[in-house]
Design a protein around this motif. Structure first.
Motif, PDB file in Angstrom:
ATOM      1  N   ILE A 266       0.827  -1.204   0.000  1.00  0.00           N
ATOM      2  CA  ILE A 266       0.000   0.000   0.000  1.00  0.00           C
ATOM      3  C   ILE A 266       0.865   1.260   0.000  1.00  0.00           C
ATOM      4  N   LEU A 267       1.933   1.255   0.806  1.00  0.00           N
ATOM      5  CA  LEU A 267       2.712   2.475   1.029  1.00  0.00           C
ATOM      6  C   LEU A 267       3.746   2.756  -0.053  1.00  0.00           C
ATOM      7  N   PHE A 268       4.370   1.718  -0.633  1.00  0.00           N
ATOM      8  CA  PHE A 268       5.436   1.948  -1.606  1.00  0.00           C
ATOM      9  C   PHE A 268       4.961   2.747  -2.819  1.00  0.00           C
ATOM     10  N   PRO A 269       3.779   2.433  -3.403  1.00  0.00           N
ATOM     11  CA  PRO A 269       3.301   3.279  -4.512  1.00  0.00           C
ATOM     12  C   PRO A 269       3.064   4.723  -4.085  1.00  0.00           C
ATOM     13  N   VAL A 270       2.630   4.921  -2.836  1.00  0.00           N
ATOM     14  CA  VAL A 270       2.422   6.277  -2.336  1.00  0.00           C
ATOM     15  C   VAL A 270       3.752   7.008  -2.247  1.00  0.00           C
ATOM     16  N   PHE A 271       4.784   6.297  -1.744  1.00  0.00           N
ATOM     17  CA  PHE A 271       6.111   6.905  -1.662  1.00  0.00           C
ATOM     18  C   PHE A 271       6.625   7.257  -3.057  1.00  0.00           C
ATOM     19  N   ALA A 272       6.395   6.361  -4.029  1.00  0.00           N
ATOM     20  CA  ALA A 272       6.854   6.605  -5.398  1.00  0.00           C
ATOM     21  C   ALA A 272       6.145   7.820  -5.998  1.00  0.00           C
ATOM     22  N   GLN A 273       4.832   7.933  -5.750  1.00  0.00           N
ATOM     23  CA  GLN A 273       4.083   9.080  -6.254  1.00  0.00           C
ATOM     24  C   GLN A 273       4.548  10.373  -5.601  1.00  0.00           C
ATOM     25  N   THR A 274       4.849  10.305  -4.308  1.00  0.00           N
ATOM     26  CA  THR A 274       5.332  11.492  -3.595  1.00  0.00           C
ATOM     27  C   THR A 274       6.684  11.924  -4.148  1.00  0.00           C
ATOM     28  N   ARG A 275       7.540  10.940  -4.430  1.00  0.00           N
ATOM     29  CA  ARG A 275       8.853  11.256  -4.988  1.00  0.00           C
ATOM     30  C   ARG A 275       8.718  11.880  -6.373  1.00  0.00           C
ATOM     31  N   GLU A 276       7.830  11.325  -7.200  1.00  0.00           N
ATOM     32  CA  GLU A 276       7.629  11.882  -8.538  1.00  0.00           C
ATOM     33  C   GLU A 276       7.018  13.274  -8.463  1.00  0.00           C
ATOM     34  N   LYS A 277       6.118  13.483  -7.504  1.00  0.00           N
ATOM     35  CA  LYS A 277       5.520  14.812  -7.347  1.00  0.00           C
ATOM     36  C   LYS A 277       6.590  15.838  -6.987  1.00  0.00           C
ATOM     37  N   ALA A 278       7.536  15.438  -6.161  1.00  0.00           N
ATOM     38  CA  ALA A 278       8.632  16.337  -5.799  1.00  0.00           C
ATOM     39  C   ALA A 278       9.492  16.656  -7.015  1.00  0.00           C
ATOM     40  N   ARG A 279       9.757  15.646  -7.829  1.00  0.00           N
ATOM     41  CA  ARG A 279      10.541  15.869  -9.041  1.00  0.00           C
ATOM     42  C   ARG A 279       9.780  16.747 -10.033  1.00  0.00           C
ATOM     43  N   GLN A 280       8.490  16.531 -10.123  1.00  0.00           N
ATOM     44  CA  GLN A 280       7.657  17.359 -11.001  1.00  0.00           C
ATOM     45  C   GLN A 280       7.721  18.822 -10.570  1.00  0.00           C
ATOM     46  N   THR A 281       7.679  19.049  -9.259  1.00  0.00           N
ATOM     47  CA  THR A 281       7.752  20.408  -8.731  1.00  0.00           C
ATOM     48  C   THR A 281       9.114  21.025  -9.007  1.00  0.00           C
ATOM     49  N   LEU A 282      10.181  20.236  -8.873  1.00  0.00           N
ATOM     50  CA  LEU A 282      11.525  20.735  -9.182  1.00  0.00           C
ATOM     51  C   LEU A 282      11.641  21.072 -10.659  1.00  0.00           C
ATOM     52  N   CYS A 283      11.070  20.237 -11.519  1.00  0.00           N
ATOM     53  CA  CYS A 283      11.066  20.494 -12.956  1.00  0.00           C
ATOM     54  C   CYS A 283      10.319  21.788 -13.260  1.00  0.00           C
ATOM     55  N   LEU A 284       9.195  21.996 -12.588  1.00  0.00           N
ATOM     56  CA  LEU A 284       8.423  23.217 -12.769  1.00  0.00           C
ATOM     57  C   LEU A 284       9.259  24.434 -12.363  1.00  0.00           C
ATOM     58  N   SER A 285      10.004  24.282 -11.271  1.00  0.00           N
ATOM     59  CA  SER A 285      10.884  25.365 -10.828  1.00  0.00           C
ATOM     60  C   SER A 285      11.984  25.625 -11.857  1.00  0.00           C
ATOM     61  N   ASN A 286      12.513  24.549 -12.456  1.00  0.00           N
ATOM     62  CA  ASN A 286      13.522  24.702 -13.511  1.00  0.00           C
ATOM     63  C   ASN A 286      12.995  25.587 -14.633  1.00  0.00           C
ATOM     64  N   GLN A 287      11.793  25.268 -15.082  1.00  0.00           N
ATOM     65  CA  GLN A 287      11.208  26.032 -16.182  1.00  0.00           C
ATOM     66  C   GLN A 287      10.976  27.487 -15.786  1.00  0.00           C
ATOM     67  N   LYS A 288      10.557  27.711 -14.565  1.00  0.00           N
ATOM     68  CA  LYS A 288      10.328  29.084 -14.121  1.00  0.00           C
ATOM     69  C   LYS A 288      11.625  29.877 -14.137  1.00  0.00           C
ATOM     70  N   GLN A 289      12.737  29.224 -13.744  1.00  0.00           N
ATOM     71  CA  GLN A 289      14.039  29.889 -13.771  1.00  0.00           C
ATOM     72  C   GLN A 289      14.436  30.224 -15.203  1.00  0.00           C
ATOM     73  N   ILE A 290      14.223  29.278 -16.122  1.00  0.00           N
ATOM     74  CA  ILE A 290      14.538  29.520 -17.530  1.00  0.00           C
ATOM     75  C   ILE A 290      13.623  30.614 -18.083  1.00  0.00           C
TER      76      ILE A 290
END
Length: 254
Positions: free
Chosen positions: A23-47
């Protein structure tokens, strides 16, 4: 005499742990991807911020077409736009043999491009791979080709909904004839778009803001990888991108 656990009790405990992990591992994976998505969004904002600063220094003009330094008909700034932002980013694009952890590269989609046919400025100190005679750079984002064709900011009637930059698929990402990441993308090449952030991608718009959007296509994902016509969003504009429509076009309503 102290009583221990029975085999049945141990099996029950192991089964409960396995269920909780499932139950928890997919949640952890989604949380990790959400963090990466947010970092990617920040990358684009900087560019996007760097691009806005560039535009203000060049009479409200984004990167425009130029003949390449080698004298060929191929445009030069389409290949090297990210280096034009160096005075504002204070950061170079990572070369394939070096560090890829900067805001030109999405942490979920580390992508490299191979540039041929043009050469960078000497002061940029970009290394050519002597085996392939190519410049290999980590770059997860590609500028809309129509920015180069209509680089004057004032020409874009709806800058808040018009594409400036999209996430691009990695080299060899299964796109048929369009099998390599590139520094630019147009509305006949929407199948080059990478949509691995929860079924969507981050888009940078002409006005400088960045936002996640769900990618939509007809048929299967594999068909969409191969055929640009399968894409609904980002919108495919037909076989001739000389007349872009929708968010690709500087003219509202097209």
């Amino acid at each position: 005499m102290k009583k221990g656990f029975t085999l049945i009790e141990l099996l029950v405990v192991i089964a409960i742990i396995a269920i909780l992990a499932g139950i928890l591992f997919p949640v952890f994976a989604q949380t990790r991807e959400k963090a990466r998505q947010t970092l990617c969004l920040s990358n684009q904002k900087q560019i996007g911020l760097a691009s806005q600063m560039y535009m203000q220094d060049y009479n409200e003009m984004f990167f425009s077409h130029e003949r390449s330094l080698s004298g060929t008909a191929r445009t030069w700034q389409e290949d090297w736009w990210m280096y034009l932002l160096m005075p504002y980013t204070k950061m170079k694009v990572g070369e394939k043999t070096g560090n890829k952890d900067n805001f030109f590269n999405c942490p979920s989609n580390p992508t490299y491009v191979e540039l041929t046919g043009t050469r960078p400025l000497a002061e940029w100190n970009v290394t050519m791979n002597p085996a392939t005679r190519r410049y290999e750079l980590w770059l997860s984002y590609a500028v809309s080709e129509h920015i180069f064709k209509d680089p004057f900011f004032g020409a874009w009637e709806e800058p808040s909904t018009s594409f400036f930059m999209l996430e691009i698929r990695n080299k060899g990402g299964g796109q048929g004839a369009l099998a390599a990441g590139d520094t630019d993308i147009d509305c006949t090449q929407t199948n080059e778009t990478w949509c691995g952030h929860m079924g969507g991608a981050n888009f940078l718009f002409v006005d400088g803001h960045s936002k996640w959007h769900k990618c939509v296509y007809r048929g299967t994902e594999e068909q969409a990888r191969v055929t640009a016509a399968m894409w609904i969003y980002p919108i495919w504009c037909g076989p001739d991108d000389n007349y872009p429509i929708g968010p690709w076009s500087p003219r509202a309503g097209d």
